[in-house]
Motif scaffolding. Sequence first.
Motif, PDB file in Angstrom:
ATOM      1  N   ARG A 101       0.586  -1.024  -0.143  1.00  0.00           N
ATOM      2  CA  ARG A 101       0.010   0.082  -0.255  1.00  0.00           C
ATOM      3  C   ARG A 101       1.592   0.938   0.054  1.00  0.00           C
ATOM      4  O   ARG A 101       0.343   2.430  -0.953  1.00  0.00           O
ATOM      5  CB  ARG A 101      -0.621   0.245   1.202  1.00  0.00           C
ATOM      6  CG  ARG A 101      -2.294  -0.403   1.635  1.00  0.00           C
ATOM      7  CD  ARG A 101      -3.173  -0.644   2.130  1.00  0.00           C
ATOM      8  NE  ARG A 101      -2.619  -0.870   3.285  1.00  0.00           N
ATOM      9  CZ  ARG A 101      -2.917  -2.314   3.154  1.00  0.00           C
ATOM     10  NH1 ARG A 101      -4.032  -2.950   2.523  1.00  0.00           N
ATOM     11  NH2 ARG A 101      -2.897  -3.109   4.896  1.00  0.00           N
ATOM     12  N   SER A 117       1.211   4.749  -2.673  1.00  0.00           N
ATOM     13  CA  SER A 117       0.462   5.444  -2.511  1.00  0.00           C
ATOM     14  C   SER A 117       1.678   6.388  -3.079  1.00  0.00           C
ATOM     15  O   SER A 117       1.678   7.920  -3.704  1.00  0.00           O
ATOM     16  CB  SER A 117       0.640   5.673  -0.651  1.00  0.00           C
ATOM     17  OG  SER A 117      -0.124   6.933  -0.464  1.00  0.00           O
ATOM     18  N   GLN A 148      -6.758   1.417  -0.128  1.00  0.00           N
ATOM     19  CA  GLN A 148      -6.242   2.289   1.470  1.00  0.00           C
ATOM     20  C   GLN A 148      -7.283   2.231   2.019  1.00  0.00           C
ATOM     21  O   GLN A 148      -8.335   2.540   2.015  1.00  0.00           O
ATOM     22  CB  GLN A 148      -5.079   3.417   0.736  1.00  0.00           C
ATOM     23  CG  GLN A 148      -4.205   3.568   1.986  1.00  0.00           C
ATOM     24  CD  GLN A 148      -3.754   5.184   1.947  1.00  0.00           C
ATOM     25  OE1 GLN A 148      -4.150   6.140   0.214  1.00  0.00           O
ATOM     26  NE2 GLN A 148      -2.256   5.363   2.068  1.00  0.00           N
ATOM     27  N   ARG A 175      -6.837   8.736   3.806  1.00  0.00           N
ATOM     28  CA  ARG A 175      -6.238   8.616   2.668  1.00  0.00           C
ATOM     29  C   ARG A 175      -6.153  10.105   2.102  1.00  0.00           C
ATOM     30  O   ARG A 175      -5.050  10.442   1.573  1.00  0.00           O
ATOM     31  CB  ARG A 175      -6.025   7.872   1.346  1.00  0.00           C
ATOM     32  CG  ARG A 175      -8.160   8.096   1.065  1.00  0.00           C
ATOM     33  CD  ARG A 175      -8.191   7.011  -0.395  1.00  0.00           C
ATOM     34  NE  ARG A 175      -9.747   6.890  -0.465  1.00  0.00           N
ATOM     35  CZ  ARG A 175      -9.514   6.921  -1.298  1.00  0.00           C
ATOM     36  NH1 ARG A 175      -9.511   8.453  -2.124  1.00  0.00           N
ATOM     37  NH2 ARG A 175     -11.347   7.367  -2.013  1.00  0.00           N
ATOM     38  N   ARG A 216      -7.949  11.403  -3.096  1.00  0.00           N
ATOM     39  CA  ARG A 216      -6.403  10.767  -3.188  1.00  0.00           C
ATOM     40  C   ARG A 216      -7.250   9.461  -3.903  1.00  0.00           C
ATOM     41  O   ARG A 216      -8.535   9.235  -3.701  1.00  0.00           O
ATOM     42  CB  ARG A 216      -5.473  10.412  -2.044  1.00  0.00           C
ATOM     43  CG  ARG A 216      -4.594  11.327  -1.577  1.00  0.00           C
ATOM     44  CD  ARG A 216      -4.160  11.955  -2.801  1.00  0.00           C
ATOM     45  NE  ARG A 216      -2.510  12.954  -1.952  1.00  0.00           N
ATOM     46  CZ  ARG A 216      -2.245  13.543  -2.548  1.00  0.00           C
ATOM     47  NH1 ARG A 216      -1.954  13.864  -4.209  1.00  0.00           N
ATOM     48  NH2 ARG A 216      -1.059  14.344  -1.812  1.00  0.00           N
ATOM     49  N   LEU A 233      -6.188   2.961  -4.319  1.00  0.00           N
ATOM     50  CA  LEU A 233      -5.653   1.486  -4.680  1.00  0.00           C
ATOM     51  C   LEU A 233      -5.611   0.126  -4.860  1.00  0.00           C
ATOM     52  O   LEU A 233      -6.657   0.114  -4.167  1.00  0.00           O
ATOM     53  CB  LEU A 233      -3.920   1.061  -3.167  1.00  0.00           C
ATOM     54  CG  LEU A 233      -3.472   2.868  -2.369  1.00  0.00           C
ATOM     55  CD1 LEU A 233      -1.678   2.356  -1.723  1.00  0.00           C
ATOM     56  CD2 LEU A 233      -3.362   3.760  -3.794  1.00  0.00           C
TER      57      LEU A 233
END
Length: 333
Positions: A249, A253, A318, A322, A326, A329
């Motif tokens: 992750r 990120s 995620q 976050r 964003r 993921l």
Amino acid sequence: MRVISVPHAFNEEELFVDLRPSLDCPLFLKCEGFNFAGSVKLKAATEMVEAAEQDGTLTPGSVLVESSSGNLGVALSVIAASKGYRFICVTDPRCNLATRLMMEALGSTVHVITDRHVPGGFLAARLAYVQELCEADDRCVWLSQYTNPGNWKAHYRSTAPAIARGFPALDVLFVGAGTTGTLMGCARYFRHWHRPVKIIAVDSAGSVTFGGAPGRRMLPGLGMSVPPPLLDRSLVDEAVIVEEPDSIRTCRSLARRGFLFGGSTGTVVSGAKDWLARHQEPGLTAVAIAPDLGERYLDTVYQANWVQALYGDDAGPQRPGRGPGRPDLLTDP
């Protein structure tokens, strides 16, 4: 202008990334992947090879052999090609395909161990095969990154002083633990520095280095299935253990912000973030060492099918927090 004639003569030592804009984390990341081997391991490889040449262990006609999960194998491949040595890298199925292809492109022989020993796993099996090679051919020279003092001396002489120059007010240093060469070199340097620095080791879940139970580890680099001989635990203030889904992750990120790092870097940053979240001290200066870049992990860490097959939903979107705007993921394009 800088001109070099051998690949191991170049390493970018002064590059740091401020992770506050990307991860909202008060952490500076020392990037070690900008050299012709693509990782921090070029330093240890150079130190060990040159020491062996100086003491007469390594001579023209010698065949280098080493056990490696990947990055040291590439570093030794670069040096062997430059110096004219044959090199045999003994690895296992966790070594990334891109890494194996890179070693072969540099002229090295890659032997993949497929049967693991119990106890000791793939590492014990790799070491047994290296010993067989050395017993069968007296031209073989095993540098043994797991016991060679050159592994930690390289970082005592270069990595740690570079961090000290850049951050004279350093409070905390996060270092990934594999063979513990980088960890021990930096820890020894800062133990005798002009101000106290807390040394935090970051290890992978499933590693036995700091007393944990052995378990499955699919990301090459950090962690050991046998206790690392180089480790002096008295030099480590604390160890943070990171689950592999958290490493993935974190890698992804960072990639969403344009920073493509390798699995070991994801582990170190994930561990540092966790530690810093639990120690919110105003004005704390923290640095982590990023061992590698991410191009060799495109078919693993950054490949959704590979991640899903191994970790399922554990390495999925995620967790909350976050930040606005964003992407999730693995699920967002």
